[in-house]
Each structure stands twice: as C-alpha cells, then as structure tokens.
Design an enzyme around this catalytic site. Structure first.
Site, PDB file in Angstrom:
ATOM      1  N   ASP A  13       0.801  -1.222   0.000  1.00  0.00           N
ATOM      2  CA  ASP A  13       0.000   0.000   0.000  1.00  0.00           C
ATOM      3  C   ASP A  13       0.838   1.277   0.000  1.00  0.00           C
ATOM      4  OD1 ASP A  13      -2.290  -1.591   0.091  1.00  0.00           O
ATOM      5  OD2 ASP A  13      -2.183  -1.716   2.271  1.00  0.00           O
ATOM      6  N   LYS A  16       2.096   2.496  -4.998  1.00  0.00           N
ATOM      7  CA  LYS A  16       2.913   2.119  -6.159  1.00  0.00           C
ATOM      8  C   LYS A  16       2.173   2.394  -7.461  1.00  0.00           C
ATOM      9  CE  LYS A  16       2.901  -2.074  -4.426  1.00  0.00           C
ATOM     10  NZ  LYS A  16       2.424  -1.913  -3.055  1.00  0.00           N
ATOM     11  N   GLY A  40      -4.104  -4.232  -4.290  1.00  0.00           N
ATOM     12  CA  GLY A  40      -5.140  -3.246  -4.583  1.00  0.00           C
ATOM     13  C   GLY A  40      -4.472  -1.960  -4.998  1.00  0.00           C
ATOM     14  N   HIS A  41      -4.557  -1.619  -6.276  1.00  0.00           N
ATOM     15  CA  HIS A  41      -3.869  -0.434  -6.767  1.00  0.00           C
ATOM     16  C   HIS A  41      -4.869   0.603  -7.247  1.00  0.00           C
ATOM     17  CE1 HIS A  41      -0.287  -3.325  -7.514  1.00  0.00           C
ATOM     18  NE2 HIS A  41      -0.404  -2.974  -6.260  1.00  0.00           N
ATOM     19  N   GLN A 227       2.268  -5.692  -3.322  1.00  0.00           N
ATOM     20  CA  GLN A 227       2.697  -5.780  -1.921  1.00  0.00           C
ATOM     21  C   GLN A 227       4.016  -5.002  -1.733  1.00  0.00           C
ATOM     22  OE1 GLN A 227       1.838  -9.291  -3.297  1.00  0.00           O
ATOM     23  NE2 GLN A 227      -0.164  -8.404  -2.978  1.00  0.00           N
TER      24      GLN A 227
HETATM   25  P1  IMO Z   1      -0.756  -3.974  -2.403  1.00  0.00           P
HETATM   26  O1  IMO Z   1      -0.321  -4.486  -3.740  1.00  0.00           O
HETATM   27  C1  IMO Z   1      -0.897  -4.498   1.892  1.00  0.00           C
HETATM   28  C2  IMO Z   1      -0.959  -8.580   3.432  1.00  0.00           C
HETATM   29  C3  IMO Z   1      -2.218  -9.078   4.111  1.00  0.00           C
HETATM   30  C4  IMO Z   1      -1.629 -10.027   5.128  1.00  0.00           C
HETATM   31  C5  IMO Z   1      -0.454 -10.648   4.367  1.00  0.00           C
HETATM   32  C6  IMO Z   1      -0.759 -11.986   3.752  1.00  0.00           C
HETATM   33  O2  IMO Z   1      -2.033  -3.249  -2.387  1.00  0.00           O
HETATM   34  O3  IMO Z   1       0.363  -3.224  -1.761  1.00  0.00           O
HETATM   35  P2  IMO Z   1      -2.147 -12.717   1.613  1.00  0.00           P
HETATM   36  O4  IMO Z   1      -3.612 -12.598   1.326  1.00  0.00           O
HETATM   37  O5  IMO Z   1      -1.279 -12.059   0.612  1.00  0.00           O
HETATM   38  O6  IMO Z   1      -1.729 -14.123   1.897  1.00  0.00           O
HETATM   39  O7  IMO Z   1      -1.962 -11.949   3.010  1.00  0.00           O
HETATM   40  O8  IMO Z   1      -0.123  -9.725   3.348  1.00  0.00           O
HETATM   41  N1  IMO Z   1      -1.150  -8.060   2.070  1.00  0.00           N
HETATM   42  C7  IMO Z   1      -1.092  -6.762   1.751  1.00  0.00           C
HETATM   43  N2  IMO Z   1      -0.933  -5.675   2.524  1.00  0.00           N
HETATM   44  N3  IMO Z   1      -1.000  -4.341   0.567  1.00  0.00           N
HETATM   45  C8  IMO Z   1      -1.118  -5.414  -0.239  1.00  0.00           C
HETATM   46  O9  IMO Z   1      -1.053  -5.332  -1.573  1.00  0.00           O
HETATM   47  C9  IMO Z   1      -1.225  -6.713   0.351  1.00  0.00           C
HETATM   48  N4  IMO Z   1      -1.385  -7.951  -0.123  1.00  0.00           N
HETATM   49  C10 IMO Z   1      -1.322  -8.782   0.934  1.00  0.00           C
HETATM   50  O10 IMO Z   1      -2.916  -8.034   4.721  1.00  0.00           O
HETATM   51  O11 IMO Z   1      -1.097  -9.305   6.219  1.00  0.00           O
HETATM   52 MG    MG Z   2      -3.297  -2.447  -1.214  1.00  0.00          MG
END
Ligand code: IMO
Ligand code: MG
Length: 427
Positions: A13, A16, A40-41, A227
């Site tokens: 988050d 990016k 989530g972008h 992530q």
């Molecule tokens: P973006 O791309 C923030 C976190 C989840 C959880 C951990 C594992 O928007 O930056 P998962 O479902 O991947 O097995 O969950 O990773 N998580 C994220 N946190 N932004 C994301 O994506 C995330 N994708 C997974 O909250 O702690």
């Molecule tokens: Mg996100």
C-alpha cells in the site's frame, strides 16, 4: 531499450500504482510478476478513479500491453470480472493489450475454502490474510501434486480427472479442520474453470518467450511490484508475509526476465508506515496521531476494507527493503498526509533488549522486541497539495524528505503530495 521496476519497500500500500501510472507513458509493456488479487492499486486521472487488483496498472494506458507473468497466481473469475469492469468503463481489454502466462498458477474455490480453515486453526496471532486463496495456491505450486497452471486449463480430459482427485482430497483436509464445512463439488469447479478458460483463451501465451522477444526488439518494459519488500516470503517479516517474493527478488523468477536487464529500480515508500493484517510493527501509533494519519490518508484497505495500522516512518525497515530490492531511487508518497502535525518522528534505529542497531531483525520475536529510536523533526503545518516543484514545498517538508533519503541512502525521484497525477514533484 529501457527496463524499469517499481517495488514497494514497506508492507504494501505504498501507492505504487500512482508511480507506475506516471511511468507507463514511457513504456510499451507493463508486467505483474507475483501476487494475485490480494493487491489493490488505485489510480486517479482525468477525474476518474480506477481500482485494480490482478490487472497490471499499465492496462489503463492505450497502447500498453499488460502482462500477467508466470509468478502471478490467477483467479480466472476475478480476472474476468476486472476485465469486464474496465470494458464497461470504455477501456476495452483484448488479446492485444492483456497477456496471461500459461505457466501462472490458478486459484480455484478450494484455495479460499482451505485458507479460511487454516487461518482459523492458528493458535497464535492470525496472519490476517486477504482470504483470496493466495497462500494456499502458492502452497500447491510449491507442493506440485495439487497444482493447476493456466496451461492445464486447456487440456480438458486430464483437467477433469485431476480436479476430481484434487477436490476430493481438499474436501478431506477442509473437513478435518471444520467438519461442518460444505464439501466442494469438482464437476462444478471444472465447469466454471473451463468456461473461464474459454474466455481467457485469446490472452494466454508463453509470456516468458514473448517478453524475451520484446527485449530483443528493444521495447521498454515496466515491472509492477505488488505488496512490499517487507511482505516478501523470504526476506519479509515471516510468517506475517505474503506467499510470494514481493521484493524485487521476484522479478526474475516471476517473469523470466533476468534482473540484469533492469536499468532502473524505483523503491516506493509512504512518508509514514502502514500495515494491514498481523505481525510486528515497531513504529505503530495506537493513539490519536495514528488515527489522524488513518483519517487523513484514508488508510482503509482497497481489497478488504480493513482499517490499516498506521505509524511513523521507519528508516530501518525501509533501508532494509531498499537493500533487498536493490533500488537506485526512492519515491516518497502521501507526504501531504503529514501536513497538520506539530512535529514528526522518523525511526532511525531500533533498540533490541538494550542494544542499538540499524539492522533489520531476521526473526519476528526480535522485531517484536524492537523499540524505535526516533529523530524528531518539526512539522510544517501548511497545505502542500498544490506544490509542483521542490521549491514550492515549505522548508520543513523538504527537510523531512531529505532525512528520509539520507537514512535510506538513496536519492529521491518523485514526491507525491496528493492522489492526482499532477500532484507529483519530479526530481
Ligand atoms: P498492495 O499491492 C498491503 C498482506 C495481508 C496479510 C499478508 C498476507 O495493495 O500493496 P495474503 O492474502 O497475501 O496471503 O496476506 O499480506 N497483504 C497486503 N498488505 N497491501 C497489499 O497489496 C497486500 N497484499 C497482501 O494483509 O497481512
Ligand atoms: Mg493495497
């Protein structure tokens, strides 16, 4: 030819999507290489807001080919829904602008069902996953025996019998954890999978071979990390991580493009820190300042809607993320969110059981024990959302960015002072 990568240096988050969107003008190809619809972008331009999850952000630009690489885990129904959402808004998605690797692994309904029981079964703190079947699909990928890849969806006879075997075994596992769980039906899963596969057919190729041809043809390629580096399965805060290499380490394995092809590696950081889900977070603010950041920064998950945990900027964690991902430059996002605070803190070291360190601990127990050592800097108490160049920023804001850059040891390429494309200072 220019190959650029954009990766998050925190726990995801980092905004990016905005940097990726800014850079897509200079690139003809945008590649996702890991993760799935847990990402989530959000991208805002021309008064429109687009929320993407599995699709590369580059898809929003006419003329850009978006590629879902082999390292991504693909939920076919979620992908089709997202594609339809864009088509409905006048951005058509076809085999010309979206390619999906035939080597990518497929998320099927039992992955969500299995994840639900596994998350509940944990005695300690839950990982707090997004419940999208990401971890259970990567588990099957590593385990091999229960894995289905995109290419397998087009080998119908074997698919049917393999699904029958897999689903029956998954039911056994799921019911061992939760005897009240409704068994999944393999015929139904098969029927839905082949229907989705038919619709995806025009997009499915060997993206690795395709990308190598693009490299040979001197095309400009942009890698979009999902992530962040601290959620990386190998280098992150294990086990509170995602199940893929979400640092730049995943680019090579998740796309087939060797890292040496990358000319520019941009690390994205928020001007503060957030985290969703469980796991240690040394600079977390469980107080009115944390709530203020959450409110001003709209820190609620795009995928799950969960309130994000908020805290001060952590230069120990980001410096580590920057080293793991080998970044050349950083991009500092959401600086405007900090505008109204009297003073700001930046974590420059940890104190772990009486010892001061700037190394990021490899075990979560040590990170849990880490007390942040802060450098306090004055706030600027002024709206900065209208700034367009560095000299438009008040001294305090410039000093803040300089401190972040100095502590990470990398120059700043972009400063974001609002969600819109124009609200960006390019250095
Ligand atoms: P973006 O791309 C923030 C976190 C989840 C959880 C951990 C594992 O928007 O930056 P998962 O479902 O991947 O097995 O969950 O990773 N998580 C994220 N946190 N932004 C994301 O994506 C995330 N994708 C997974 O909250 O702690
Ligand atoms: Mg996100």
């Amino acid at each position: 030819m220019s190959v650029t990568a954009v990766v998050g240096l925190q726990w995801g988050d980092e905004a990016k999507g905005k940097i990726v969107d800014l850079l897509t003008d200079e690139h003809q190809i945008a590649v996702r290489y890991q993760g799935g619809n847990n990402a989530g972008h959000t991208v805002k331009f021309e008064g429109q807001t687009y929320k993407l999850s599995l699709l590369p952000t580059g898809i929003l630009r006419p003329g850009v080919t978006a590629v879902i690489g082999n390292g991504v885990v693909v939920n076919p129904e979620a992908l089709l829904k997202e594609m339809q959402g864009l088509t409905d808004r006048g951005l058509p998605v076809s085999g010309d602008n979206l390619l999906v690797s035939d080597r990518a692994h497929v998320i099927l309904p039992y992955h969500m069902a299995e994840e639900a029981v596994l998350e509940k079964s944990r005695k300690g703190e839950a990982i707090g996953t997004t419940m999208r079947g990401i971890g259970t699909c990567y588990r099957d990928k590593a385990g091999r025996t229960h894995a289905i890849r995109v290419g397998d969806l087009y080998r119908r006879e074997t698919l049917k019998s393999r699904l029958a075997e897999i689903v029956s075994q998954k039911n056994t596992v799921i019911q061992a954890f939760d005897p009240s769980a409704t068994p999944l039906n393999s015929d139904e899963i098969y029927a839905n999978a082949i229907a989705a596969a038919d619709r995806l057919r025009p997009h499915v190729v060997d993206t690795t071979a395709w990308l190598h041809k693009a490299l040979a043809a001197n095309k400009n390629i942009l890698f979009e990390g999902a992530q962040g580096s601290l959620l990386d399965i190998d280098h992150g805060t294990f086990p509170y991580v995602t199940s893929s290499n979400s640092s730049a380490a995943g680019i090579h394995s998740g796309s087939g493009v060797p890292e040496r092809a990358i000319g520019r590696m941009i690390g994205v950081v928020k001007a503060y820190t957030t985290r969703v889900g469980g796991g240690p977070f040394p600079t977390e603010l469980d107080d009115p300042i944390g709530q203020h950041i959450r409110d001003v920064g709209h820190e609620y998950g795009t995928v799950t809607g969960r309130p994000r945990r908020c805290g001060w900027f952590d230069a120990v964690a980001c410096g580590y993320g920057a080293r793991i991902s080998g970044v050349d430059q950083i991009s500092v996002m959401l600086l405007d969110v900090l505008a109204q605070l009297d003073e700001l803190k930046i974590c420059e070291a940890y104190e772990i059981r009486g010892e001061r360190t700037t190394d990021f601990p490899s075990h979560v127990d040590d990170l849990e024990a880490a007390k942040p050592v802060y450098r306090t800097v004055p706030g600027w108490k002024q709206d900065i959302t209208g700034a367009r160049k560095l000299s438009d920023l008040p001294t305090g804001a410039r000093q803040y960015v300089d401190t972040v850059s100095e502590l990470i040891g990398k120059p700043v390429a972009f400063i974001s002072i609002g969600p819109d494309r124009e609200q960006t200072i390019v250095l």
